[in-house]
Design a protein around this motif. Structure first.
Motif, PDB file in Angstrom:
ATOM      1  N   UNK A 190      78.210 -50.711  -2.258  1.00  0.00           N
ATOM      2  CA  UNK A 190      77.329 -49.829  -1.496  1.00  0.00           C
ATOM      3  C   UNK A 190      76.062 -50.533  -1.037  1.00  0.00           C
ATOM      4  N   UNK A 191      75.568 -51.455  -1.874  1.00  0.00           N
ATOM      5  CA  UNK A 191      74.281 -52.077  -1.576  1.00  0.00           C
ATOM      6  C   UNK A 191      74.384 -53.214  -0.584  1.00  0.00           C
TER       7      UNK A 191
ATOM      8  N   UNK B 106      76.723 -55.952   2.047  1.00  0.00           N
ATOM      9  CA  UNK B 106      77.876 -56.031   2.930  1.00  0.00           C
ATOM     10  C   UNK B 106      78.860 -57.075   2.413  1.00  0.00           C
TER      11      UNK B 106
ATOM     12  N   UNK C 203      73.127 -53.293  10.155  1.00  0.00           N
ATOM     13  CA  UNK C 203      72.473 -53.016   8.878  1.00  0.00           C
ATOM     14  C   UNK C 203      73.357 -53.566   7.777  1.00  0.00           C
ATOM     15  N   UNK C 204      72.768 -53.938   6.672  1.00  0.00           N
ATOM     16  CA  UNK C 204      73.567 -54.514   5.590  1.00  0.00           C
ATOM     17  C   UNK C 204      74.431 -53.447   4.921  1.00  0.00           C
ATOM     18  N   UNK C 205      73.980 -52.223   5.032  1.00  0.00           N
ATOM     19  CA  UNK C 205      74.715 -51.196   4.300  1.00  0.00           C
ATOM     20  C   UNK C 205      75.557 -50.337   5.226  1.00  0.00           C
ATOM     21  N   UNK C 206      76.172 -50.968   6.213  1.00  0.00           N
ATOM     22  CA  UNK C 206      76.977 -50.230   7.168  1.00  0.00           C
ATOM     23  C   UNK C 206      78.166 -49.551   6.507  1.00  0.00           C
ATOM     24  N   UNK C 207      78.432 -49.890   5.248  1.00  0.00           N
ATOM     25  CA  UNK C 207      79.553 -49.280   4.551  1.00  0.00           C
ATOM     26  C   UNK C 207      79.415 -47.754   4.535  1.00  0.00           C
ATOM     27  N   UNK C 208      78.168 -47.266   4.481  1.00  0.00           N
ATOM     28  CA  UNK C 208      77.965 -45.817   4.461  1.00  0.00           C
ATOM     29  C   UNK C 208      78.444 -45.182   5.766  1.00  0.00           C
TER      30      UNK C 208
ATOM     31  N   UNK D 136      82.490 -59.064   5.241  1.00  0.00           N
ATOM     32  CA  UNK D 136      81.462 -58.418   6.037  1.00  0.00           C
ATOM     33  C   UNK D 136      82.054 -57.311   6.891  1.00  0.00           C
ATOM     34  N   UNK D 137      81.355 -56.186   6.954  1.00  0.00           N
ATOM     35  CA  UNK D 137      81.824 -55.026   7.691  1.00  0.00           C
ATOM     36  C   UNK D 137      82.068 -55.397   9.156  1.00  0.00           C
ATOM     37  N   UNK D 138      81.211 -56.243   9.678  1.00  0.00           N
ATOM     38  CA  UNK D 138      81.328 -56.641  11.076  1.00  0.00           C
ATOM     39  C   UNK D 138      82.671 -57.318  11.349  1.00  0.00           C
ATOM     40  N   UNK D 139      83.041 -58.233  10.474  1.00  0.00           N
ATOM     41  CA  UNK D 139      84.312 -58.942  10.662  1.00  0.00           C
ATOM     42  C   UNK D 139      85.484 -57.999  10.486  1.00  0.00           C
TER      43      UNK D 139
END
Lengths: 453, 482
Positions: A41-42, A44, B154-159, B176-179
Motif C-alpha cells: 500500500x505504501x 509502488x 504518485x507512488x501510491x497509485x495502488x489505491x 511498478x504500477x506504471x509498468x
C-alpha cells in the motif's frame, strides 16, 4: 534496476521507500502477510509473502533476473543463507545485514568470500561510527568524512549568539581567513545551495566543507568550539553501545553504560572491562543524577525505544550536558524530536539506506565516474556525493566558472592526492581527483550529470 | 484529512487526456466529411480548458494519497468522463435529450452497451466511433490509462488501481504500477488490432471492423446496426464470439503466456471454471433451442455467441433471446450475474468471486457437519486470506442489497416485472440487453428520465464495484476534518 529485498522490517521498509523513490523495480519479500500488505500500500512495489530460503518464493520474486538482492531480516544466518541462494539462482550482487559482533570480526571476510556476499551491512556498527564522528567534533550536529578523512563536511546549527547571524556569505569569506565553504543551508523544510548574497539566520543548519584542521580553526575562531569529551554516559546496552564504547575506550574516554537488564550488563562488562556498567533504569532521573549526568561531557541514548531516548535526551539537555545524541528509529518521531531541541539524531535505517543507495548508484554507472560516498540530507531531498574522476573525464582541466553546471549543483570540494582544495571559480577538475558534489532536488549517478547539456 | 488538491489535480489531468482522446472521433468525422466534428472540437476545448485550469490551480500539492483519495479520485473521474463523453451526443443534436446523451455516455464508459437510440443506422460515423471508443477506454479504465502513460503520477497509485480495476484482489505484474498498466494496455491494444484485421479480412468494411472490435475489446456492445451482429456472416459471428471470450479472460494470464510462463496460466482455476461454464451453458442452450433453428451449426453458433456475449457482459446478439424457451432465458439470466474473469474488461460478480463464495459455502457446510474441523479456503493454489473472504462476502451482500434497491425504483415504470428485473440486472452487471421490452433488439428509449438516471447510476456502480460510488456519495468522505 531490478532489486529484490528480503525482510520488510524497519530497515527494509526505509530501504524500499528510498530505492522505489529512485525509480528501481522492487520486489519485497516478508513472511508476515500483514507487513507485505502494508508495504504494497505504501510503495509502488510488488509484495510477496513467503520464506526467503524457499527457492519457489525466490524464483517467483524473480531473483534470477535481479541485479541486486538485499537480505535484511532479523536473522544474520538467514540473511547469509538467502544471499548465498540468491547468488546461486542468478542474482548478480547481494547485500546481507550481519550484525552479530561474533560474525563481525575476521570471520566476516570468510563469510563474504564463501557465501558470495558483495556487501555486508552492520547498522549498529554504522550508527556507532556516526556517533563517534560527532563526539570527535562535539560542536557539530553531524560530521561526514570524504576521501579517507581528507575532507569533511561538518553540520552546525547557528545559535543566536553566533557571529554568523545576519551575515552574507560573500562577506563571510572576507572576514575569515580559513579556507572553507558553506555548501548547504537547511532552513525549515527547505534545503538551499546558497549563493554569495545568501544571508544566514539563527536556527539555520549549515554544512561547512573544509579540511579537518581548517574546520577546527574556524570553529575556535567563531567560539563554538568544544573540547573532545572525556566522559560519556550511554543509555542502553545494545550492539551499537558495544561498538561505540569500544571505539571510545580506545581513545581513552571514560564510558558509563546504564542498562536495565542485569544479564546484559554482565555480558557487556565481560566484553568491555574498562567500561563502568550500571544496572538500573535510565528513565529514573535519580539514577542519572547519581551517575553524574550534569558533569558528563556527552549523553547518548541508544535504547530500543525511541520515546525513551527522546525523553532522556530532553532531561540531559535540561541538565546542560554539552552533547546529547539520540537514536531514533521512526522518522516521524525524529522530526518531532528535532522540534523539541534534540539536534543530534542518528537513525540506523537512514544510515543503512545511504550505504545501499550508494552501492546501487555505483552498480548503475559502472562505466562512468565511480561514486564513492553518498549522504542524503533532508530525507533525500538533497545529496552529497563523492566521485572519483576517471582518466577519460570529458571536462578535465576546464575551470569551474567555464563549466556549464546545472542549477542547484555545487562542487563543494576537490581532493587531489591527499590535499583538499576548497574550490573557487578558477579551480579545475583533473583525472584522479576525488570530487565532492552537493545536489539539491536531483539525483546524481555520475560526475557527468552535473554538467548541463 | 482530505488531499482535495491532489484529487482535483488528477481530475485536471484526466480532462486534458480526454481532450486528446476526443481528437480521434473528430478525425473520423473529418474523414467522413461530417459536421459532427464541431461538437467534438467544442467538447475537446471545454475539456482542455477546464483541465488546464484545474491543473494550474492544484499544481502544488502533496503527492501522497490514501485509500480514501483513491476511491474519490476514481468515482469523480468516472462522473467527469461520463459528463464529457455525453457532450458530443448532445451537441451534435443526434441525441436530442440531454438525459439520453448522459445515459448513452455512461453506458459507453461502463461498457454496458445499453442504448437509448432507437435507430442506430441514422447516426453519423463520428458518433458511432465515439460510442464504441468510450467502451474501449472504459473497459480497461481511464485512470489506468493515465497511470500507464503519464509521468510521475504518485507512488501510491495502488489505491487507484484497486478502486478502478475489477476483481477481489489486484495483483501487479511488474514492481511498478506504471509498468504493470503499460503491459496491460499493450496486450489490450494488440488484441484489438488483431481482431480488427480478422474482421476486416472477413469482409466487414474497415469502419465497422474498428467499431465492433472496440466494442468487443471493452466488452461493451455498441455496434453499427439495430439488429446488432445478426446480419453478419457466420465467420464474423465466430470471430466476434471468440474475441468476446478472450477479452473476458484475466489479462494477467496473457502476460504469463507472453513471458513463457504459460503453464502457470493453464493452471488457473478461474480460467477453467470460466471455460467450462461457457461450454455447459452453450450446450444446454443449444439443446434447448435446437427446434427453432434449421441446422446444427447455426444452433451452436447462435448459442455460443449469445452465451459468450452475456457471460463477458458484452451484449452483442445474433438472435432475439426473448423468443427462446424459459430454460434458456434462465441460463442467460444467471450468466449475467456471474460475468467474466477478474482482471478482464468484463463486468458482473466475476468468476473468481463466485468460485470463492461457493468454496466458502462448502467450508461452512463442512463446519456444520464437523463442528471441530478447521479448514482453509484455497483458490489458485493459495490460501484465501480471511480479510479477502470477508471482503467478498460483504461485497456480495452489498451487491444484492443495491440490486434490490435499484429494482424498486425501476419498478415504478409501467412495464412488466420481467422487464424491470432484467433491466436492473443487466445494467448493474454492465451487460446491456435484458428481456421483454428491453430485449436485444429493443432500446431503452421508452424508459422515463428517472429510470434512465437510476440505471446510469446502476451502471457506474456495477463498473466500479459499488464502493467508490457509495463512498463518493457520503458527505463525510469530503469533509476535511473527518
Amino acid at each position: 534496476m531490478k532489486i529484490v529485498i528480503l525482510g520488510c522490517g524497519k530497515v527494509g521498509n526505509t530501504l524500499i521507500g528510498a530505492l522505489a523513490g529512485e525509480g528501481h523495480d522492487i520486489v519485497a519479500i516478508d513472511k508476515n502477510p500483514e507487513v507485505v500488505e502494508e508495504i504494497f500500500n505504501l510503495h509502488d512495489v510488488i509484495g510477496l509473502c513467503g520464506n526467503g530460503i524457499d527457492s519457489d518464493t525466490m524464483l517467483e520474486a524473480g531473483v534470477s533476473e535481479a541485479r541486486l538482492f538485499v537480505a535484511v531480516t532479523d536473522s544474520d544466518e538467514l540473511n547469509m543463507l538467502a544471499c548465498y541462494l540468491a547468488r546461486k539462482l542468478g542474482a548478480r550482487h547481494t547485500v546481507a545485514r550481519i550484525r552479530n559482533p561474533e560474525y563481525n570480526d575476521d570471520s566476516l571476510v570468510f563469510f563474504k568470500q564463501n557465501m558470495n556476499i558483495s556487501v555486508t551491512l552492520n547498522p549498529e556498527m554504522l550508527v556507532a561510527h556516526e556517533i563517534y564522528n560527532i563526539l570527535k567534533f562535539p560542536s557539530a550536529v553531524k560530521v561526514e568524512t570524504f576521501s579517507g578523512r581528507n575532507l569533511e563536511i561538518v553540520e552546525i546549527i547557528i545559535k543566536e549568539e553566533s557571529p554568523f547571524v545576519g551575515i552574507k556569505l560573500s562577506e563571510l569569506r572576507k572576514k575569515y581567513s580559513e579556507k572553507f565553504l558553506i555548501c548547504y543551508v537547511v532552513r525549515g523544510d527547505e534545503a538551499y545551495i546558497p549563493s554569495g548574497d545568501f544571508e544566514l539566520k539563527t536556527g539555520d543548519k549549515i554544512g561547512i566543507t573544509a579540511s579537518h584542521n581548517e574546520i577546527l580553526k574556524l570553529l575556535k575562531n567563531i567560539g563554538t568550539f568544544q573540547k573532545n569529551p572525556r566522559s560519556v554516559i550511554i543509555m542502553g546496552a545494545g550492539r551499537s553501545t558495544f561498538y561505540l564504547a569500544q571505539k571510545l575506550i580506545n581513545i581513552g574516554v571514560n564510558v558509563k553504560i546504564i542498562e536495565r537488564d542485569a544479564q546484559r550488563c554482565v555480558e557487556l562488562s565481560n566484553a568491555l572491562p574498562s567500561a563502568v556498567l550500571i544496572h538500573g533504569d535510565g528513565m529514573q532521573y535519580e539514577i542519572l543524577k547519581e551517575e553524574g549526568i550534569a558533569s558528563s561531557d556527552a549523553f547518548i541514548a541508544l535504547t530500543g525505544t525511541d520515546e525513551e531516548n527522546i525523553l532522556c535526551c530532553l532531561f540531559a539537555k535540561e541538565q546542560k550536558v554539552p552533547v546529547v545524541v539520540a537514536k531514533i528509529n521512526r522518522s516521524d518521531l525524529a522530526v518531532t524530536a528535532e522540534g523539541l531541541g534534540i539536534e543530534c539524531i542518528v537513525s540506523p535505517q537512514k544510515t543503512v539506506t545511504n550505504v545501499v543507495s550508494r552501492y546501487v548508484r555505483a552498480l548503475k554507472n559502472s562505466i562512468g565516474s565511480k561514486m564513492e560516498t553518498l549522504y542524503k540530507l533532508m530525507d533525500g531531498k538533497s545529496e552529497v556525493s563523492e566521485f572519483k574522476v576517471r582518466e577519460d573525464f570529458a571536462y578535465a582541466g576546464v575551470s569551474l566558472t567555464t563549466l556549464n553546471l546545472k542549477p542547484n549543483i555545487l562542487v563543494a570540494g576537490i581532493v587531489r592526492g591527499k590535499k583538499p582544495i576548497i574550490p573557487t571559480g578558477a579551480d579545475v577538475i583533473l583525472p584522479g581527483d576525488r570530487v565532492v558534489v552537493i545536489a539539491a532536488g536531483q539525483q546524481l549517478d555520475d560526475l557527468g550529470d552535473i554538467i548541463k547539456h | 484529512m482530505m488531499n482535495s488538491k491532489l484529487v482535483f489535480g488528477v481530475i485536471g489531468r484526466l480532462l486534458e487526456i480526454l481532450a486528446a482522446i476526443l481528437l480521434l472521433p473528430m478525425l473520423v468525422s473529418v474523414i467522413y466529411r461530417e459536421n459532427t466534428f464541431i461538437s467534438f472540437l467544442v467538447t475537446a476545448l471545454i475539456s482542455l480548458v477546464t483541465g488546464i485550469v484545474l491543473h494550474i490551480l492544484c499544481r502544488k500539492h502533496d503527492r501522497t494519497i490514501y485509500a480514501k483519495e483513491g476511491f474519490l479520485i476514481v468515482a469523480l473521474s468516472w462522473l467527469v468522463s461520463s459528463f464529457i463523453g455525453s457532450l458530443p451526443f448532445f451537441l451534435s443534436g443526434e441525441v436530442p435529450s440531454y438525459i439520453d446523451a448522459l445515459f448513452e455516455s455512461v453506458s459507453g464508459f461502463t461498457t454496458t452497451g445499453a442504448s437509448v437510440i432507437p435507430d442506430v443506422e441514422a447516426l453519423s460515423h463520428g458518433i458511432l466511433f465515439w460510442r464504441s471508443f468510450t467502451h474501449w477506454i472504459g473497459g480497461m479504465g481511464v485512470l489506468v490509462f493515465i497511470i500507464a502513460f503519464a509521468t510521475n503520477f504518485t507512488e501510491r497509485s495502488i489505491h487507484i488501481l484497486r478502486a478502478e480495476m475489477a476483481g477481489p484482489v489486484v495483483g501487479k505484474l511488474m514492481p511498478r504500477a506504471k509498468d504493470t498498466t503499460k503491459i496491460l494496455y499493450i496486450i489490450y491494444i494488440v488484441m484489438t488490432v488483431v481482431q480488427i484485421i480478422m474482421l476486416w479480412a472477413g469482409g466487414m468494411n474497415f469502419f465497422e471492423s474498428v467499431v465492433h472490435s472496440l466494442g468487443t475489446a471493452g466488452t461493451g456492445g455498441f455496434g453499427t446496426k439495430s439488429d446488432s451482429i445478426a446480419g453478419y456472416s457466420p465467420y464474423i459471428q465466430w470471430v466476434i464470439g471468440v474475441f468476446m471470450l478472450l477479452f473476458g479472460v484475466n489479462f494477467n494470464l496473457y502476460y504469463l503466456i507472453c513471458t513463457k510462463h504459460g503453464k502457470f496460466a493453464l493452471k488457473s482455476t478461474e480460467l477453467w471454471v470460466y471455460i467450462c461454464m461457457i461450454i455447459i451453458a452453450t450446450s444446454a442452450i443449444a439443446i434447448n433451442i435446437s427446434p427453432m433453428y434449421s441446422s446444427l451449426s447455426e444452433t451452436i453458433r447462435t448459442s455460443f455467441f449469445n452465451v459468450t456475449s452475456i457471460t463477458t457482459t458484452t451484449g452483442y446478439s445474433t438472435a432475439d433471446f426473448n423468443l427462446w424457451p424459459t430454460f434458456s432465458k434462465g441460463i442467460i439470466f444467471v450468466l449475467m450475474f456471474i460475468g467474466g474473469c477478474a482482471g478482464s474488461t468484463a463486468g458482473g460478480l466475476k468468476v473468481s468471486r463466485v468460485v470463492i463464495l461457493f468454496k466458502m459455502i462448502a467450508r461452512e457446510v463442512r463446519h456444520l457437519i464437523h463442528p471441530r474441523s478447521i479448514s482453509t479456503v484455497r483458490f489458485e493454489g493459495k490460501e484465501v486470506e480471511e480479510h479477502t473472504q470477508r471482503n467478498i462476502a460483504n461485497y456480495f451482500a452489498v451487491y444484492m442489497m443495491f440490486l434490490v434497491g435499484l429494482l424498486f425504483i425501476v419498478s415504478l415504470e409501467p412495464f412488466d416485472f420481467e422487464t424491470a428485473v432484467s433491466v436492473t440486472v443487466t445494467c448493474f452487471n454492465n451487460v446491456g440487453p435484458g428481456f421483454s421490452f428491453a430485449g436485444p433488439m429493443a432500446s431503452y428509449s421508452e424508459f422515463s428520465n428517472l429510470s434512465k438516471i437510476v440505471l446510469s447510476l446502476a451502471m457506474l456502480m456495477g463498473r466500479l464495484e459499488i464502493f467508490p460510488i457509495v463512498i463518493f456519495m457520503f458527505p463525510s468522505s469530503w469533509n476535511r476534518k473527518k
